[in-house]
Write a protein that holds these residues in place. Structure first.
Motif, mmCIF file in Angstrom:
data_model
loop_
_atom_site.group_PDB
_atom_site.id
_atom_site.type_symbol
_atom_site.label_atom_id
_atom_site.label_comp_id
_atom_site.label_asym_id
_atom_site.label_seq_id
_atom_site.Cartn_x
_atom_site.Cartn_y
_atom_site.Cartn_z
ATOM 1 N N ILE A 1 75.118 40.331 16.117
ATOM 2 C CA ILE A 1 76.433 39.935 15.846
ATOM 3 C C ILE A 1 76.540 38.303 15.269
ATOM 4 O O ILE A 1 76.178 38.052 14.590
ATOM 5 N N ASP A 2 76.016 37.691 16.283
ATOM 6 C CA ASP A 2 75.325 35.982 15.811
ATOM 7 C C ASP A 2 74.498 36.210 14.888
ATOM 8 O O ASP A 2 73.902 34.727 14.008
ATOM 9 N N ASN A 3 73.398 37.046 14.695
ATOM 10 C CA ASN A 3 71.873 36.913 13.255
ATOM 11 C C ASN A 3 72.431 37.636 12.481
ATOM 12 O O ASN A 3 71.613 38.326 11.172
ATOM 13 N N ASN A 4 74.076 38.483 12.091
ATOM 14 C CA ASN A 4 74.824 39.082 11.536
ATOM 15 C C ASN A 4 73.490 40.574 11.094
ATOM 16 O O ASN A 4 73.007 40.922 9.652
ATOM 17 N N LEU A 5 73.266 41.287 12.068
ATOM 18 C CA LEU A 5 72.314 42.796 12.036
ATOM 19 C C LEU A 5 73.612 43.504 13.002
ATOM 20 O O LEU A 5 74.059 43.456 13.316
ATOM 21 N N GLU A 6 73.380 44.856 11.976
ATOM 22 C CA GLU A 6 73.624 45.947 12.663
ATOM 23 C C GLU A 6 73.429 46.776 13.867
ATOM 24 O O GLU A 6 72.840 45.842 14.156
ATOM 25 N N LEU A 7 74.907 46.409 14.626
ATOM 26 C CA LEU A 7 75.094 47.191 16.245
ATOM 27 C C LEU A 7 73.947 48.094 16.744
ATOM 28 O O LEU A 7 74.295 49.409 16.460
ATOM 29 N N THR A 8 72.322 48.306 16.167
ATOM 30 C CA THR A 8 71.988 49.281 16.710
ATOM 31 C C THR A 8 70.552 48.544 18.617
ATOM 32 O O THR A 8 70.101 47.681 17.829
ATOM 33 N N ALA A 9 70.167 49.821 17.955
ATOM 34 C CA ALA A 9 69.070 49.520 19.755
ATOM 35 C C ALA A 9 68.028 49.613 18.640
ATOM 36 O O ALA A 9 67.246 47.905 19.491
ATOM 37 N N GLU A 10 67.932 49.893 17.330
ATOM 38 C CA GLU A 10 66.642 49.523 16.612
ATOM 39 C C GLU A 10 66.312 47.440 16.247
ATOM 40 O O GLU A 10 65.334 47.383 16.650
ATOM 41 N N ASN A 11 67.607 47.738 15.855
ATOM 42 C CA ASN A 11 67.629 46.328 15.760
ATOM 43 C C ASN A 11 67.738 45.560 16.566
ATOM 44 O O ASN A 11 67.024 44.439 16.412
ATOM 45 N N PHE A 12 68.280 45.664 17.916
ATOM 46 C CA PHE A 12 67.883 44.761 18.658
ATOM 47 C C PHE A 12 66.241 44.713 19.252
ATOM 48 O O PHE A 12 65.764 43.371 19.327
#
Length: 82
Positions: A63-74
């Motif tokens: 959220i702090d980095n404006n990314l979609e909440l997915t395991a892949e993005n993390f």
């Protein structure tokens, strides 16, 4: 006869009360939470982030980095240092 029935009834209630107290005290003892190699407590939602070199909550990082909440993005953000 009614007097002895009352005695046994009260005795039963007393035993249930004592059992309840024993049960309640057993559940209030602190428990150790499992930590990973970095000391992160997964049961509380924390994972190690290589990029930030600390235990983080994945949803907060994304959220702090404006990314979609997915395991892949993390994974891409923290593990691959993108």
């Amino acid at each position: 006869m009614k007097l002895s029935t009352k005695k046994y009834g009260l005795l039963g209630l007393g035993l249930l009360f004592i059992a309840g107290l024993a049960s309640a005290s057993a559940t209030t003892e602190p428990t150790q939470l499992a930590k990973d190699n970095h000391g992160c407590v997964g049961e509380q939602g924390y994972s190690w982030c290589v990029k930030q070199q600390q235990c983080v909550r994945p949803s907060k990082v994304l959220i702090d980095n404006n990314l979609e909440l997915t395991a892949e993005n993390f994974h891409n953000f923290c593990e691959n240092n993108r």
